[in-house]
Write a protein that holds these residues in place. Structure first.
Motif, PDB file in Angstrom:
ATOM      1  N   TYR A   1       0.807  -1.230   0.000  1.00 29.99           N
ATOM      2  CA  TYR A   1       0.000   0.000   0.000  1.00 29.99           C
ATOM      3  C   TYR A   1       0.834   1.272   0.000  1.00 29.99           C
ATOM      4  CZ  TYR A   1      -4.302  -2.338  -0.608  1.00 29.99           C
ATOM      5  OH  TYR A   1      -5.319  -3.058  -1.194  1.00 29.99           O
TER       6      TYR A   1
ATOM      7  N   SER B   1      -6.177   3.791  -6.904  1.00 28.82           N
ATOM      8  CA  SER B   1      -5.257   3.572  -5.784  1.00 28.82           C
ATOM      9  C   SER B   1      -5.815   2.527  -4.814  1.00 28.82           C
ATOM     10  CB  SER B   1      -4.964   4.888  -5.056  1.00 28.82           C
ATOM     11  OG  SER B   1      -6.081   5.300  -4.299  1.00 28.82           O
TER      12      SER B   1
ATOM     13  N   GLY C   1     -11.213  -7.626  -6.951  1.00 31.07           N
ATOM     14  CA  GLY C   1     -12.207  -6.945  -6.118  1.00 31.07           C
ATOM     15  C   GLY C   1     -13.540  -7.665  -6.028  1.00 31.07           C
ATOM     16  N   ILE C   2     -14.100  -7.596  -4.849  1.00 27.02           N
ATOM     17  CA  ILE C   2     -15.418  -8.192  -4.616  1.00 27.02           C
ATOM     18  C   ILE C   2     -16.503  -7.253  -5.156  1.00 27.02           C
ATOM     19  CG2 ILE C   2     -17.012  -8.841  -2.735  1.00 27.02           C
ATOM     20  CD1 ILE C   2     -14.332  -9.976  -1.391  1.00 27.02           C
TER      21      ILE C   2
ATOM     22  N   ARG D   1     -15.972  -5.344  -7.768  1.00 30.22           N
ATOM     23  CA  ARG D   1     -15.819  -5.585  -9.214  1.00 30.22           C
ATOM     24  C   ARG D   1     -16.685  -6.759  -9.647  1.00 30.22           C
ATOM     25  NH1 ARG D   1     -12.273  -9.121 -11.977  1.00 30.22           N
ATOM     26  NH2 ARG D   1     -11.356  -8.333 -13.924  1.00 30.22           N
TER      27      ARG D   1
ATOM     28  N   GLY E   1     -14.993  -0.172  -5.255  1.00 26.55           N
ATOM     29  CA  GLY E   1     -14.322  -0.926  -4.207  1.00 26.55           C
ATOM     30  C   GLY E   1     -15.169  -0.864  -2.951  1.00 26.55           C
TER      31      GLY E   1
HETATM   32  N1  PMP Z   1      -7.816  -2.430  -5.656  1.00 24.56           N
HETATM   33  C1  PMP Z   1      -7.162  -2.105  -4.527  1.00 24.56           C
HETATM   34  C2  PMP Z   1      -5.717  -1.733  -4.595  1.00 24.56           C
HETATM   35  C3  PMP Z   1      -7.844  -2.104  -3.312  1.00 24.56           C
HETATM   36  O1  PMP Z   1      -7.201  -1.781  -2.185  1.00 24.56           O
HETATM   37  C4  PMP Z   1      -9.221  -2.441  -3.289  1.00 24.56           C
HETATM   38  C5  PMP Z   1      -9.973  -2.393  -1.989  1.00 24.56           C
HETATM   39  N2  PMP Z   1      -9.918  -3.599  -1.328  1.00 24.56           N
HETATM   40  C6  PMP Z   1      -9.855  -2.800  -4.478  1.00 24.56           C
HETATM   41  C7  PMP Z   1      -9.109  -2.772  -5.651  1.00 24.56           C
HETATM   42  C8  PMP Z   1     -11.295  -3.202  -4.520  1.00 24.56           C
HETATM   43  O2  PMP Z   1     -11.525  -4.413  -3.873  1.00 24.56           O
HETATM   44  P1  PMP Z   1     -12.901  -4.736  -3.123  1.00 24.56           P
HETATM   45  O3  PMP Z   1     -13.991  -4.419  -4.094  1.00 24.56           O
HETATM   46  O4  PMP Z   1     -12.841  -6.174  -2.817  1.00 24.56           O
HETATM   47  O5  PMP Z   1     -12.953  -3.872  -1.927  1.00 24.56           O
END
Ligand code: PMP
Length: 319
Positions: free
Chosen positions: A175, A206, A230-231, A233, A268
């Motif tokens: 991160y 990001s 991503g969930i 996504r 996200g």
């Molecule tokens: N990309 C990054 C770098 C993330 O940190 C996140 C957040 N977890 C996502 C994509 C989206 O993932 P999700 O929909 O599972 O939260």
């Protein structure tokens, strides 16, 4: 020392009383401490999840969104990093529900599980170190604007590559890449960053995955483009295909396709479904959230907030 605003002091006091799960027990946040030499703090040797629970006013309860999927992803991610999540998914879900019940929040909440190398010693590695584990829950509003649309910049920072460190793993150290991109974008006057892969294709935001609407088709980079799988996504892909009858294509995306897309979405758990209305000072579509984005947003928020019976299986009720 800088003086803290009264609201920040009050928030810190409230936080000290939150129930957390830490090293195998339910405890108060204020009674849970880590040592200065904790391995993960120095070397980023942890991996986390981000889960949202939404407060439903009509049901007078919180519902946690797709919680087992998040914990399942975490188990796999931890394995990549020579760590083990200490409990099976159903127990992790039960502990989270108990934390939320005890904390009795009546607002939307962010759930943050973290597995990390807990030894207090110097020396870079993953093996033969002890895994610590925690779950913390905090009240949490919007992470980025989901109403008027956000303005993005293509970052000068490239997305970390899978063979540098596993980009999909949500590991703490990775991160730094996201934080550099986000800070650069915000200091340059934008809301978010869009990050390219080493070979210059679109990877993701990001902390968000990305979709483009082109000629009526939703396009998103495939999982091999150094994205987090991503969930949100996955949820939007289901909505687009099954409920809107829109084709979804996973393919490599060029940077300049961003500028000619009819609509762009960042999504996200934190960012939810956020319309992008400008990228690198070029207007996207009409410069307003587009109709497909609006429909996906509506489906997403209705499902999360417990207003769509058809997706009740995605929700874990609290209490
Ligand atoms: N990309 C990054 C770098 C993330 O940190 C996140 C957040 N977890 C996502 C994509 C989206 O993932 P999700 O929909 O599972 O939260």
């Amino acid at each position: 020392m800088t003086e803290q605003a009264p609201a920040a002091v009050q928030q810190r006091r409230a936080q000290a009383d939150y129930w957390v799960y830490f090293d195998g027990e339910l405890r108060r946040y204020g009674d849970s401490h880590l040592g200065l030499l904790t391995h993960a703090l120095h070397y980023g040797t942890g991996c986390f999840e981000g889960i949202r629970a939404y407060w439903s006013e009509s049901q007078r309860r919180l519902n946690v969104f797709r919680m087992p999927e998040h914990f399942e992803r975490m188990r796999g991610n931890a394995r990549m990093l020579h760590m083990e999540v200490p409990l099976p998914v159903d127990e992790l879900c039960a502990i989270t529900v108990e934390l939320l019940r005890r904390n009795a929040f009546t607002t939307d909440v962010y759930v943050r599980p973290l597995v990390y190398k807990a030894n207090e010693e110097v020396g870079i590695r993953f093996h033969d170190l002890r895994d610590g584990f925690m779950i913390v829950t905090v009240p949490f509003g919007a992470y980025v604007d989901t109403t008027g649309g956000i303005r993005c910049q293509v970052s000068s920072w490239r997305r970390i590559d899978d063979n540098v460190a596993p980009a999909r793993s949500k590991s703490s150290g990775i991160y730094v890449n996201s934080a550099l991109a986000k800070t650069e974008a915000v200091l340059n006057g934008f809301d978010e960053a869009i990050v390219l892969t080493q070979d210059g294709h679109v990877s993701e935001g990001s902390a968000e995955n990305i979709f483009l609407l082109r000629r009526g088709c939703l396009v998103t980079p495939p999982v091999s483009e150094n994205i987090v799988e991503g969930i949100t996504r996955r949820t939007l892909m289901t909505f687009a295909r099954d409920e809107l009858g829109i084709d979804v294509v996973e393919r490599v995306v060029d940077r300049t396709e961003l500028y000619i897309a009819d609509e762009v979405i960042l999504c996200g758990t934190g960012a939810e479904v956020s319309p992008v209305i400008e990228i690198d000072r070029r207007r996207i579509g009409d410069g307003e959230p587009g109709p497909v984005t609006r429909r996906l947003q509506d489906l997403y928020f209705r499902a999360c907030k417990g207003d769509d019976e058809r997706h009740a299986e995605w929700l874990t009720p609290v209490g």
